[in-house]
Design a protein around this motif. Structure first.
Motif, short mmCIF file in Angstrom:
data_model
loop_
_atom_site.label_atom_id
_atom_site.label_comp_id
_atom_site.label_asym_id
_atom_site.label_seq_id
_atom_site.Cartn_x
_atom_site.Cartn_y
_atom_site.Cartn_z
N GLN A 11 0.81 -1.23 0.00
CA GLN A 11 0.00 0.00 0.00
C GLN A 11 0.85 1.28 0.00
OE1 GLN A 11 -4.08 -0.52 1.36
NE2 GLN A 11 -3.27 -1.94 2.88
N ASN A 12 2.09 1.16 -0.42
CA ASN A 12 2.92 2.31 -0.78
C ASN A 12 2.53 2.54 -2.24
OD1 ASN A 12 6.59 2.63 -1.03
ND2 ASN A 12 5.04 4.20 -0.92
N CYS A 13 1.72 3.61 -2.47
CA CYS A 13 1.00 3.74 -3.75
C CYS A 13 1.73 4.63 -4.76
CB CYS A 13 -0.37 4.36 -3.51
SG CYS A 13 -1.42 3.29 -2.54
N ILE A 70 9.86 9.60 -9.05
CA ILE A 70 9.59 11.00 -8.72
C ILE A 70 8.69 11.01 -7.48
CG2 ILE A 70 8.84 13.25 -9.62
CD1 ILE A 70 10.97 11.92 -11.42
N ASN A 71 9.23 11.53 -6.38
CA ASN A 71 8.47 11.62 -5.13
C ASN A 71 7.28 12.57 -5.29
OD1 ASN A 71 10.09 9.93 -3.43
ND2 ASN A 71 11.57 11.61 -3.19
N ALA A 72 6.34 12.49 -4.33
CA ALA A 72 5.13 13.33 -4.39
C ALA A 72 5.46 14.82 -4.45
CB ALA A 72 4.24 13.03 -3.19
N GLU A 76 13.52 13.80 -6.99
CA GLU A 76 13.76 12.48 -7.60
C GLU A 76 14.55 11.62 -6.63
OE1 GLU A 76 15.17 12.49 -11.61
OE2 GLU A 76 15.27 10.28 -11.68
N ALA A 77 14.15 10.37 -6.44
CA ALA A 77 14.85 9.43 -5.55
C ALA A 77 15.69 8.47 -6.38
CB ALA A 77 13.84 8.65 -4.72
N SER A 78 16.81 8.01 -5.80
CA SER A 78 17.68 7.10 -6.56
C SER A 78 17.09 5.68 -6.62
CB SER A 78 19.08 7.05 -5.94
OG SER A 78 19.00 6.77 -4.57
N CYS A 80 13.55 2.92 -5.23
CA CYS A 80 12.28 2.70 -4.55
C CYS A 80 12.00 1.20 -4.61
CB CYS A 80 11.17 3.47 -5.26
SG CYS A 80 9.57 3.14 -4.54
N GLY A 81 12.06 0.55 -3.47
CA GLY A 81 11.95 -0.92 -3.43
C GLY A 81 10.54 -1.41 -3.72
N ASN A 82 9.54 -0.82 -3.04
CA ASN A 82 8.16 -1.25 -3.31
C ASN A 82 7.79 -0.92 -4.76
OD1 ASN A 82 7.66 -2.18 -0.69
ND2 ASN A 82 7.11 -0.13 0.03
N PRO A 168 20.60 2.64 -2.53
CA PRO A 168 21.48 3.73 -2.15
C PRO A 168 20.72 4.98 -1.69
CG PRO A 168 21.23 3.71 -4.52
CD PRO A 168 20.38 2.59 -3.99
N ASN A 169 19.37 4.98 -1.68
CA ASN A 169 18.71 6.17 -1.11
C ASN A 169 18.93 6.14 0.41
OD1 ASN A 169 16.92 4.04 -0.87
ND2 ASN A 169 15.12 5.29 -1.02
N PRO A 170 18.90 7.29 1.05
CA PRO A 170 19.39 7.38 2.43
C PRO A 170 18.35 7.01 3.48
CG PRO A 170 18.78 9.56 1.62
CD PRO A 170 18.52 8.61 0.47
N HIS A 171 18.78 6.21 4.45
CA HIS A 171 17.89 5.79 5.53
C HIS A 171 18.54 5.96 6.89
CE1 HIS A 171 14.68 4.18 3.04
NE2 HIS A 171 15.64 3.88 2.19
N GLU A 221 8.84 9.24 5.07
CA GLU A 221 9.61 9.27 3.83
C GLU A 221 9.98 10.66 3.38
OE1 GLU A 221 8.20 5.74 0.93
OE2 GLU A 221 8.71 7.66 0.02
N ARG A 222 11.21 10.78 2.93
CA ARG A 222 11.66 12.01 2.28
C ARG A 222 10.79 12.28 1.05
NH1 ARG A 222 17.52 12.18 -0.53
NH2 ARG A 222 16.60 10.46 -1.67
N GLY A 223 10.36 13.51 0.89
CA GLY A 223 9.58 13.86 -0.32
C GLY A 223 8.15 13.41 -0.27
N ALA A 229 4.33 2.14 3.77
CA ALA A 229 5.48 1.22 3.76
C ALA A 229 6.57 1.82 2.89
CB ALA A 229 5.08 -0.13 3.19
N CYS A 230 7.81 1.47 3.19
CA CYS A 230 8.92 1.90 2.35
C CYS A 230 9.83 0.69 2.14
CB CYS A 230 9.68 3.04 3.04
SG CYS A 230 11.15 3.52 2.14
N GLY A 231 9.94 0.22 0.92
CA GLY A 231 10.66 -1.02 0.63
C GLY A 231 12.14 -0.92 0.92
N THR A 232 12.77 0.18 0.48
CA THR A 232 14.20 0.34 0.76
C THR A 232 14.39 0.53 2.27
OG1 THR A 232 13.91 2.65 0.09
CG2 THR A 232 14.98 1.17 -1.48
N GLY A 233 13.43 1.20 2.93
CA GLY A 233 13.51 1.39 4.38
C GLY A 233 13.44 0.06 5.12
N1 LIG Z 1 11.06 8.81 -0.79
C1 LIG Z 1 12.18 7.95 -1.02
C2 LIG Z 1 12.04 7.13 -2.26
C3 LIG Z 1 10.92 6.15 -2.21
C4 LIG Z 1 11.25 4.92 -1.37
C5 LIG Z 1 10.14 3.92 -1.50
N2 LIG Z 1 8.92 4.21 -0.90
C6 LIG Z 1 10.56 2.49 -1.30
O1 LIG Z 1 9.66 1.63 -1.30
O2 LIG Z 1 11.74 2.17 -1.25
C7 LIG Z 1 13.46 8.80 -1.17
O3 LIG Z 1 13.40 10.01 -1.45
O4 LIG Z 1 14.54 8.21 -0.98
#
Ligand SMILES: N[C@@H](CCC[C@H](N)C(=O)O)C(=O)O
Length: 329
Positions: A11-13, A70-72, A76-78, A80-82, A168-171, A221-223, A229-233
């Motif tokens: 449900q990360n849409c 492209i975040n909301a 731009e994010a590097s 997105c896992g989901n 590689p996006n930051p967590h 989430e950033r942006g 949910a955040c997949g990379t997170g």
């Molecule tokens: N907002 C994140 C990018 C999106 C991450 C995403 N929801 C995921 O599932 O990994 C960013 O700016 O890094």
């Protein structure tokens, strides 16, 4: 006419836009305007979304497609896992493939079809890499540490321990008890606004340990802000879990990660001195939306000038998560 898809992973849409189907691709400014318009929770399409996933032709040898995120807010994010799971399914069905590579900003990543999670709940596994710990990769400054791994950082939040992992996006990650989640919103908002430490903002994840190889993760989430949910997170938090608590988390075995929107599994790998993570979860298409190319370029998509057809998959997904013994925090 062309088509947008509304999709989600846990449900990360997102909306998927396949630019290879357009007569004329959108410029970067047009993509930003489109993302800001259709993802808006108040004025967007179908209640908005967390971002737009742009599918382009591949840019590296050996890949089948490229995904841009492209975040909301238009940044731009590097990675997105989901989102990558849903793009993997989209490209798999478009090109009749099951195992291939998708280009992302920093790497070409392997994606593979998996058995359905439940009836009518398709699933994909995606590679999450490269993984970095150095402060330049996040980046952060003025915190007095080159790396953060379960480190007390009173400048951020007194008494809380933090880990910093770029995938590689930051967590930024902290493990908390049931009462700790109340700090997530204020911290996430601060570090993604004017602040002296994270100049590009950061995705902030609070994890809660449920047992061996089992955690719950909630992300600011950033942006975006709070997300389901955040997949990379969840991938970065699984790695932090194993590095901080090797007695509770294993490499090479599935870790169950619950989140407010559902559940995924992660598998941690450490090979040739490098970490990488497999993220396995649903790839659900909820709506097909017929739109004119002109309304994409001018970011003027409304319920009146588009035709929305629900796929019926969300009912299957809700049945699946209602049968999970999913904790809430
Ligand atoms: N907002 C994140 C990018 C999106 C991450 C995403 N929801 C995921 O599932 O990994 C960013 O700016 O890094």
């Amino acid at each position: 006419m062309t088509e947008l898809l509304k999709v989600h992973g846990s449900q990360n849409c997102f909306f998927i836009l396949d630019q290879t189907k357009l007569q004329r691709e959108l410029t970067d400014d047009e993509l930003v305007a489109l993302a800001q318009q259709i993802t808006s929770k108040e004025h967007g399409l179908l209640g908005g979304a967390d971002g737009v996933l742009v599918v382009n032709r591949p840019v590296r040898e050996g890949a089948t497609a490229q995904m841009r995120v492209i975040n909301a807010d238009g940044s731009e994010a590097s990675m997105c896992g989901n989102g990558l799971r849903t793009v993997a399914r989209y490209v798999a069905e478009r090109d009749n493939l099951e195992d291939f590579k998708v280009d992302t900003m920093d790497a070409s990543l392997r994606v593979r079809k998996q058995p359905d999670l439940a009836s009518g709940v398709p699933a994909f596994a995606v590679e999450i890499s490269p993984v970095r710990f150095n402060k330049e990769a996040l980046p952060y400054d003025h915190l007095g540490h080159d790396r953060l791994l379960n480190t007390l950082v009173p400048e951020l939040l007194p008494g809380y321990r933090f880990s910093g992992i770029a995938v590689p996006n930051p967590h930024l990650i902290s493990f908390v008890d049931e009462n700790g989640f109340k700090e997530l919103g204020p911290l996430g908002e601060w570090l993604n606004g004017e602040n002296p430490y994270f100049s590009d903002g950061v995705n902030v994840n609070f994890g809660h340990i449920l047992g061996p190889n089992k955690i719950f993760v909630k992300t600011y989430e950033r942006g975006v802000g709070f997300t389901n949910a955040c997949g990379t997170g969840m991938s970065a938090t699984s790695l932090a879990f194993a590095l901080i608590h090797p007695e509770l988390a294993s490499f090479g075995k599935p870790i169950t990660v619950f989140n407010p929107g559902g559940m995924v599994r992660t598998i941690l790998h450490h090979e040739n001195h490098r970490y990488w993570i497999e993220l396995i979860g649903n790839a659900t298409f909820t709506h097909r939306i017929a739109v004119s190319e002109e309304s994409l370029h001018s970011a003027t998509i409304t319920d009146q000038n588009s035709k929305v057809v629900p796929t019926g998959e969300q009912e299957n997904y809700l049945k699946f998560i209602n049968n999970l013994d999913k904790p809430e925090f």
